[in-house]
Scaffold this active site. Sequence first.
Site, PDB file in Angstrom:
ATOM      1  N   HIS A   1       0.812  -1.210   0.000  1.00  0.00           N
ATOM      2  CA  HIS A   1       0.000   0.000   0.000  1.00  0.00           C
ATOM      3  C   HIS A   1       0.851   1.267   0.000  1.00  0.00           C
ATOM      4  CE1 HIS A   1       1.027   0.879   4.180  1.00  0.00           C
ATOM      5  NE2 HIS A   1       0.878  -0.417   4.406  1.00  0.00           N
TER       6      HIS A   1
ATOM      7  N   GLU B   1      -2.150  -6.878   7.710  1.00  0.00           N
ATOM      8  CA  GLU B   1      -0.810  -6.868   8.287  1.00  0.00           C
ATOM      9  C   GLU B   1      -0.787  -7.659   9.590  1.00  0.00           C
ATOM     10  OE1 GLU B   1       2.178  -7.120   8.021  1.00  0.00           O
ATOM     11  OE2 GLU B   1       2.923  -5.091   7.576  1.00  0.00           O
TER      12      GLU B   1
END
Length: 219
Positions: free
Chosen positions: A19, A92
């Site tokens: 990202h 994550e």
Amino acid sequence: MSATGTSRGTGRRIVLWRHGQTSWNLERRFQGSTDIELTETGLAQARRAARLLVSLRPDAIVASDLKRAAATAAELAAVTNLSVEHDEALRETYAGHWQGLTHDEILAQYGEQYAAWKRGEPVRRGGGELETEVADRAAPVVLKHADRLGPNGTLVVVSHGGTIRTTIGRLLGLEAYDWESLGGLSNCCWSVLGEGARGWRLLEHNAGTLPEPVLGDDD
């Protein structure tokens, strides 16, 4: 790194794309599974990278459902007209008490735990997940979507630095101790895995431009 496997028509490919920038990245603050949005710079990074990645003619996009990954994936969806499938298994690493702390605060409060992790010991950072547990949840999702591709298809996976590193390590068949040998990904950079005769191969790592073929004996 690059290889001719990055050329269209030589087997399936998996592009693992991190990202864009967040405010916590700038502060060196551990995000983990905290849902932090992109900065304006991060959004611009995603738009730039999407204009490059569209040239790889992706066939499918799957992304973490956290805002920073979902917003990054949306930029590629906009230029490819592909839909994005979101999966929480691509989030994550959950790092418990580490989340929200800066790098310096982690060293001050959890110095020995941090050192043990860097030594390659299995550590539940902040009481959270082991790296192997992250790979256990993320790698099967990536493989499931890759299995849906045609013979020469390309899958883009939009996720997070730690999750991408552990997933690459698992797909390459590396021991968990050796995953640290894979360097981190910069914001909005990507790695490319290609299908080889003996399994998945790492063709590009931490790339920010389109891959170039290798012209030589080790292609």
